[in-house]
Design a protein around this motif. Structure first.
Motif, PDB file in Angstrom:
ATOM      1  N   ASN A 169       0.791  -1.230  -0.063  1.00 46.93           N
ATOM      2  CA  ASN A 169      -0.045  -0.059   0.117  1.00 46.93           C
ATOM      3  C   ASN A 169       0.670   1.042   0.003  1.00 46.93           C
ATOM      4  N   GLU A 170       2.238   1.157  -0.109  1.00 48.96           N
ATOM      5  CA  GLU A 170       3.046   2.234  -0.050  1.00 48.96           C
ATOM      6  C   GLU A 170       2.951   2.783  -1.638  1.00 48.96           C
ATOM      7  N   GLN A 171       3.537   4.097  -1.666  1.00 47.35           N
ATOM      8  CA  GLN A 171       3.756   4.381  -3.163  1.00 47.35           C
ATOM      9  C   GLN A 171       5.099   3.729  -3.607  1.00 47.35           C
ATOM     10  N   LEU A 174      -0.667  -9.304  -7.587  1.00 50.00           N
ATOM     11  CA  LEU A 174      -0.799  -8.857  -6.491  1.00 50.00           C
ATOM     12  C   LEU A 174       0.368  -8.406  -5.967  1.00 50.00           C
ATOM     13  N   GLY A 175       1.812  -8.655  -6.567  1.00 49.34           N
ATOM     14  CA  GLY A 175       2.868  -8.327  -6.313  1.00 49.34           C
ATOM     15  C   GLY A 175       3.141  -6.377  -6.615  1.00 49.34           C
ATOM     16  N   VAL A 176       2.282  -6.221  -7.427  1.00 45.90           N
ATOM     17  CA  VAL A 176       2.386  -4.942  -8.229  1.00 45.90           C
ATOM     18  C   VAL A 176       1.238  -3.832  -7.699  1.00 45.90           C
ATOM     19  N   LEU A 177       0.693  -4.098  -6.628  1.00 45.74           N
ATOM     20  CA  LEU A 177      -0.452  -3.289  -6.009  1.00 45.74           C
ATOM     21  C   LEU A 177       0.011  -1.860  -6.024  1.00 45.74           C
ATOM     22  N   ARG A 178       1.245  -1.548  -5.449  1.00 42.96           N
ATOM     23  CA  ARG A 178       2.026  -0.209  -5.231  1.00 42.96           C
ATOM     24  C   ARG A 178       1.377   0.535  -6.545  1.00 42.96           C
TER      25      ARG A 178
END
Length: 403
Positions: free
Chosen positions: A147-149, A307-311
């Motif tokens: 959830n971090e940028q 899911l690994g690239v949600l940021r």
């Protein structure tokens, strides 16, 4: 910080399209940024970052604002008010902010922050799945990191320049970068900047590519003169990296089921000065069959949950469905079974995803190795990259060798 009416309106308009019409956040933001020629870099940054922020924290903000989907325009203004209040921004005297319960918003935030699915703003099913696959402790840390940028990471095109030279060129443009230990071709921006406007980008001296993604090309052990197949090439980020690692010698065959993505790869290859990449659209099984037993190396960068690239794709949390993940796992295994046949005797293959779920990663590799098609391969090594330990995207890659 003062809120300005026209840029706040742009954010509201963008959120209406993303939440109610299912449009992709990155595409919506691209359009919003062209809206007013008078906007400076700070205005555009506000529009992009605020829109992404509210998309990222949709569930938490909606719970605090006590609004439910589908959101009408007033609901979106309430989400915006929650966002501003939690950042300590004074709400202007606009009708949309009348009767905003500032103190209650902060109280509700403290209360909801004790419950992971609200604190990290994710659907119930995703919270359950993450905990089931990764365990409570790891999932709690990982979803917080996702959830971090995301940082902006460049991959230096070694066909045209060096890391040191590019760093110096960007420094002269007031774009400061750092080297990243153990990532030989990466530069990390100290502050976000529009690097696409630079001459260095237009001349093909770098691509924007996350550090974890850059490890995949290295993992494949390519050498100049080899025949390499990038079997799910897309727009070619990894194919271009492979070409550079091969010093433009040998052949990279970039395959994909989407011809338009391969057209984008051709444009990028031209800019990068890459001429050993050949694109082939997979319009029938013949395309794969012609390559059976011919490749020194095969990269399967498989379709996955992402899911690994949600940021960098926070709206994926709301678009993703459990049925999709179940379906994509079937597709992953089918691709492994079929595309592995392109590896020649003694050759190597990498299976990679930008997912953090073992069921899409090591479980798929094990299922392949246990199958008839996988009997001819041996497991060499794998690399499980989590965002909370690496600081970059979540990724998985496994290296297999044909006997």
């Amino acid at each position: 910080m003062r809120l300005h009416r026209n840029i706040s309106f742009a954010v509201i308009d963008g959120l209406m399209l993303i939440f109610n019409e299912g449009q992709y956040a990155d595409k919506v933001i691209q359009q919003l940024l062209k809206r007013d020629k008078r906007w400076g870099a700070r205005d555009r940054a506000f529009v992009a970052e605020t829109t992404y922020d509210i998309v990222r924290w949709k569930r938490l903000y909606a719970e605090i604002a006590e609004v439910k989907e589908p959101f009408d325009r007033d609901n979106i203004w309430r989400l915006f008010a929650v966002w501003a209040t939690l950042r300590g921004i004074k709400l202007p005297d606009w009708p949309y902010f009348e009767n905003t319960p500032t103190r209650k918003i902060k109280g509700r935030f403290d209360e909801l922050s004790k419950i992971r699915k609200f604190k990290e703003s994710i659907p119930d099913w995703l919270d359950e799945l993450g905990e089931k696959e990764l365990g409570n402790d790891v999932w709690t840390k990982e979803i917080s990191a996702l959830n971090e940028q995301a940082d902006v990471i460049l991959r230096v095109n070694t066909l045209k320049t060096t890391k040191e030279k590019l760093q110096a060129v960007l420094f002269d443009l007031d774009i400061e970068t750092d080297f990243i230990p153990n990532y030989p071709d990466a530069l990390k921006l100290k502050e976000r900047a529009n690097v696409f406007q630079t001459e260095a980008f237009k001349d093909g001296h770098f691509e924007v590519q996350d550090a974890s993604s850059q490890l995949v090309g290295q993992f494949l052990n390519v050498e100049p003169g080899m025949r390499v197949v990038d079997a799910c090439a897309g727009a070619g980020g990894k194919a271009l990296h492979l070409a550079a690692l091969m010093e433009n010698k040998g052949q990279v065959i970039a395959l994909d089921i989407y011809g338009n993505k391969l057209n984008e790869l051709k444009r990028r290859a031209k800019r990068n000065g890459v001429f050993n990449v050949e694109t082939r659209a997979i319009d029938s099984t013949k395309v794969i069959k012609k390559l059976y037993d011919t490749a020194d190396r095969v990269l399967i960068d498989a379709p996955c949950s992402g899911l690994g690239v949600l940021r960098r794709n926070p709206d994926a949390k709301w678009k993703l469905q459990p049925e999709f993940i179940e379906q994509i796992k079937i597709t992953q295994q089918e691709i492994l079974q079929q595309y592995s046949r392109m590896v020649k005797s003694g050759g190597q293959m990498v299976y990679a995803t930008c997912s953090i779920l073992p069921s899409e990663n090591q479980d798929q590799v094990k299922a392949f190795l246990d199958s008839e098609a996988g009997q001819g391969f041996k497991f060499v090594k794998d690399n499980k990259i989590l965002a909370h330990t690496s600081g970059f995207d979540g990724f998985y890659m496994a290296l297999l060798q044909k006997k």
